[in-house]
Design a protein around this motif. Structure first.
Motif, PDB file in Angstrom:
ATOM      1  N   LYS A  82       0.649  -1.325   0.275  1.00  0.00           N
ATOM      2  CA  LYS A  82       0.365  -0.126  -0.120  1.00  0.00           C
ATOM      3  C   LYS A  82       1.031   1.557   0.154  1.00  0.00           C
ATOM      4  O   LYS A  82       0.122   2.134  -0.183  1.00  0.00           O
ATOM      5  CB  LYS A  82      -0.792  -0.105   1.128  1.00  0.00           C
ATOM      6  N   ALA A  86       1.319   4.373  -3.268  1.00  0.00           N
ATOM      7  CA  ALA A  86       1.256   5.654  -2.985  1.00  0.00           C
ATOM      8  C   ALA A  86       2.402   6.900  -3.375  1.00  0.00           C
ATOM      9  O   ALA A  86       1.861   7.508  -3.426  1.00  0.00           O
ATOM     10  CB  ALA A  86       0.841   5.827  -1.207  1.00  0.00           C
ATOM     11  N   GLU A 295      -1.337   4.966   2.633  1.00  0.00           N
ATOM     12  CA  GLU A 295      -1.420   5.927   1.668  1.00  0.00           C
ATOM     13  C   GLU A 295      -0.823   6.980   2.430  1.00  0.00           C
ATOM     14  O   GLU A 295       0.236   7.547   1.121  1.00  0.00           O
ATOM     15  CB  GLU A 295      -2.749   5.455   1.097  1.00  0.00           C
ATOM     16  N   ARG A 299       2.848   8.855   0.504  1.00  0.00           N
ATOM     17  CA  ARG A 299       2.645   9.972   0.050  1.00  0.00           C
ATOM     18  C   ARG A 299       2.889  11.662   0.098  1.00  0.00           C
ATOM     19  O   ARG A 299       3.998  12.579  -0.633  1.00  0.00           O
ATOM     20  CB  ARG A 299       0.906  10.532  -0.770  1.00  0.00           C
TER      21      ARG A 299
END
Length: 335
Positions: A82, A86, A295, A299
């Motif tokens: 995950k 991201a 995520e 980011r």
């Protein structure tokens, strides 16, 4: 060569007593180089510790708009899919492609590879999800290529830094106490595993702070067998009514162990997990768990590198709500 300076192609040429063009042809795999020269060049590379492979690759590919994400190599069954997804999506949003480089070894090996990548001209920036050694610090930009450390994993790809936050254990214990539970048991991963140790420590403090009773902890591999064995080992007249687990696989084993003993969930036991594995909500009666926002971390990590590339301030993220408890059917009132 000055102490501490990384060897260059010209250093190899000087030591091998050949031209730098000959060394360049050697690292590019030119078979026409005389054997005597090949032997001298290889000996010089070995003596200096020069790393030509990625340089040679960059010379062949000459790619632009490429960023490298450096992560520890691991044989662990769970990889940070995950977070990587991201991280990649954030780069794509700004027009970059991403290559993930898994590096075995510790901080020194990662630092060597990051500096090598920056020197190659192959990438525009390097992001590491684990620590570097002292050669990389804030503002490190060899050849104008930013190298960013955003350490959320250790050398074994276990969570580190902000990923160790175990504060949801306080909410879990508190809610169970509000439902009348007074007798607890913990099922955790291996002793020495950073996240497992931290989740147990916060659980233990939360139970003690409320004057509740913990009847021990079963620690073992992060899989269902640990949970099954823990429940099967409880006495038939155990007062335990709440089992708090360090991940969803452990909790799945607890559910199976309870079923084998004829103990209903949540009628006889309330059970909680961690990590929000997708299957958890489909396991009757639905597993209470903790969602970890990988995520946002991914980011933010890539956003920090992109900000450095663009000469902008690094993004500021609020990680105080990184983890969220999701209450499902596996938790109920004390019987």
């Amino acid at each position: 060569m000055a102490p501490g300076r990384r060897p260059t192609l010209k250093d190899v040429a000087r030591l091998a007593e050949v031209s730098h063009q000959t060394v360049s042809r050697f690292v590019s795999g030119d078979p026409a180089i005389r054997q005597a020269n090949r032997d001298r060049i290889q000996a010089a590379i070995d003596e200096l510790g020069y790393r030509p492979n990625i340089v040679a690759r960059s010379m062949r590919m000459r790619r632009k708009g490429l960023l490298s994400v450096v992560a520890p190599a691991t044989t662990a069954p769970h990889t940070p899919a995950k977070m990587m997804s991201a991280t990649t999506a954030e780069a794509h949003a700004f027009g970059y492609e991403v290559e993930v480089v898994h590096v075995a070894g510790g901080a020194s090996a990662r630092t060597n590879r990051a500096l090598e990548l920056a020197d190659s001209g192959w990438v525009e920036g390097v992001l590491s999800l684990a620590t570097f050694d002292e050669r990389v610090g804030p503002g490190t930009r060899p050849g104008g290529v930013p190298i960013i450390e955003f350490a959320v994993y250790d050398d074994q790809l276990h969570g580190a830094g902000i990923m160790l936050d175990a504060s949801p254990m306080i909410e879990i214990v508190g809610r169970l106490a509000e439902l009348g539970h007074r007798d607890f048991f913990h099922v955790g991963g291996p002793v020495g595993h950073p996240a497992s140790d931290e989740r147990f420590a916060v659980y233990d403090r939360a139970v003690s702070a409320r004057g509740l009773t913990s009847h021990g902890s079963a620690r073992g591999p992060f899989d269902g067998s640990t949970g099954v064995e823990a429940i099967e080992a409880l006495p038939i007249d155990s007062p335990v009514t709440a089992v708090v687990c360090a991940n969803d696989e452990l909790a799945a084993g607890v559910l199976l162990g309870a079923s084998r003993r004829g103990w209903s969930v949540p009628g006889r036991l309330s059970v909680t997990g961690w990590d929000n594995r997708q299957v958890g909500k489909y396991m009757p009666p639905g597993l209470t768990t903790v969602i970890v926002d990988h995520e946002t971390v991914g980011r933010t990590a890539m956003g920090t590198l992109i900000a450095a590339l663009r000469g902008e301030p690094a993004p500021v993220a609020d990680f105080r709500e990184l983890n969220t408890v999701v209450w499902r059917g596996s938790v109920g009132p004390r019987p």
